[in-house]
Design an enzyme around this catalytic site. Structure first.
Site, PDB file in Angstrom:
ATOM      1  N   SER A  67     -41.706 109.114  44.177  1.00 16.28           N
ATOM      2  CA  SER A  67     -41.677 108.656  42.789  1.00 16.28           C
ATOM      3  C   SER A  67     -42.501 107.396  42.604  1.00 16.28           C
ATOM      4  CB  SER A  67     -40.277 108.510  42.230  1.00 16.28           C
ATOM      5  OG  SER A  67     -40.380 108.513  40.811  1.00 16.28           O
ATOM      6  N   HIS A  72     -43.369  93.408  38.192  1.00 17.41           N
ATOM      7  CA  HIS A  72     -43.996  92.544  37.193  1.00 17.41           C
ATOM      8  C   HIS A  72     -43.548  91.108  37.458  1.00 17.41           C
ATOM      9  CE1 HIS A  72     -44.752  96.357  35.188  1.00 17.41           C
ATOM     10  NE2 HIS A  72     -43.475  96.613  35.382  1.00 17.41           N
ATOM     11  N   CYS A  87     -36.880 109.777  44.814  1.00 15.57           N
ATOM     12  CA  CYS A  87     -36.249 111.098  44.707  1.00 15.57           C
ATOM     13  C   CYS A  87     -35.629 111.515  46.037  1.00 15.57           C
ATOM     14  CB  CYS A  87     -37.275 112.138  44.295  1.00 15.57           C
ATOM     15  SG  CYS A  87     -37.998 111.846  42.683  1.00 15.57           S
TER      16      CYS A  87
END
Length: 135
Positions: A67, A72, A87
């Site tokens: 995935s 940030h 996943c």
């Protein structure tokens, strides 16, 4: 599509300032963490805010076969947000996801952490499952 989605908000990060301000340093950290067995990087993109002389934060994504990881930074307030979804299609990768997330959190040396975990791909049998027709 079962998997574990981990979200974290890191406050008052006491890591080296470069880790919060420099996209290259952020990339190195994320790729090192994604080298954890059980995670398979297949792509990446990182963006530097500000300028080379005055960097002001970074954002980056590592696309995983399992995935993704998105990070940030906000150096002006010493904060970071993390989003890691792994996943569990062929095996349970939850322990790998938690280890990778903890390694990222530890690298930023936050004074405060807000974490959330979401098990995905397991419909809530007590809730209402909607379809596009009845949304």
């Amino acid at each position: 599509m079962p998997g574990l989605h981990l979200l974290a908000e890191l406050y008052d990060c006491r890591c080296a300032p470069k880790l919060l301000a420099d996209a290259g340093a952020l990339r190195e950290l994320c790729l090192a963490v994604c080298a954890t067995p059980g995670l398979t990087p297949v792509g990446q993109i990182f963006h530097q805010f500000g300028s080379a002389l005055e960097p002001s934060g970074a954002t980056g994504v590592v696309v995983l076969a399992e995935s993704h990881l998105a990070v940030h930074t906000w150096p002006e307030v010493h904060a970071v947000t993390l989003d890691l979804y792994v996943c569990n299609f062929s095996q349970n990768n939850s322990a790998v996801a938690r280890l990778a997330c903890q390694r990222l959190i530890s690298a930023f040396v936050p004074a405060r952490v807000l974490r959330r975990e979401l098990e995905r791909g397991i419909p809530d049998l007590a809730g209402v499952l909607t379809t596009p027709e009845n949304d």
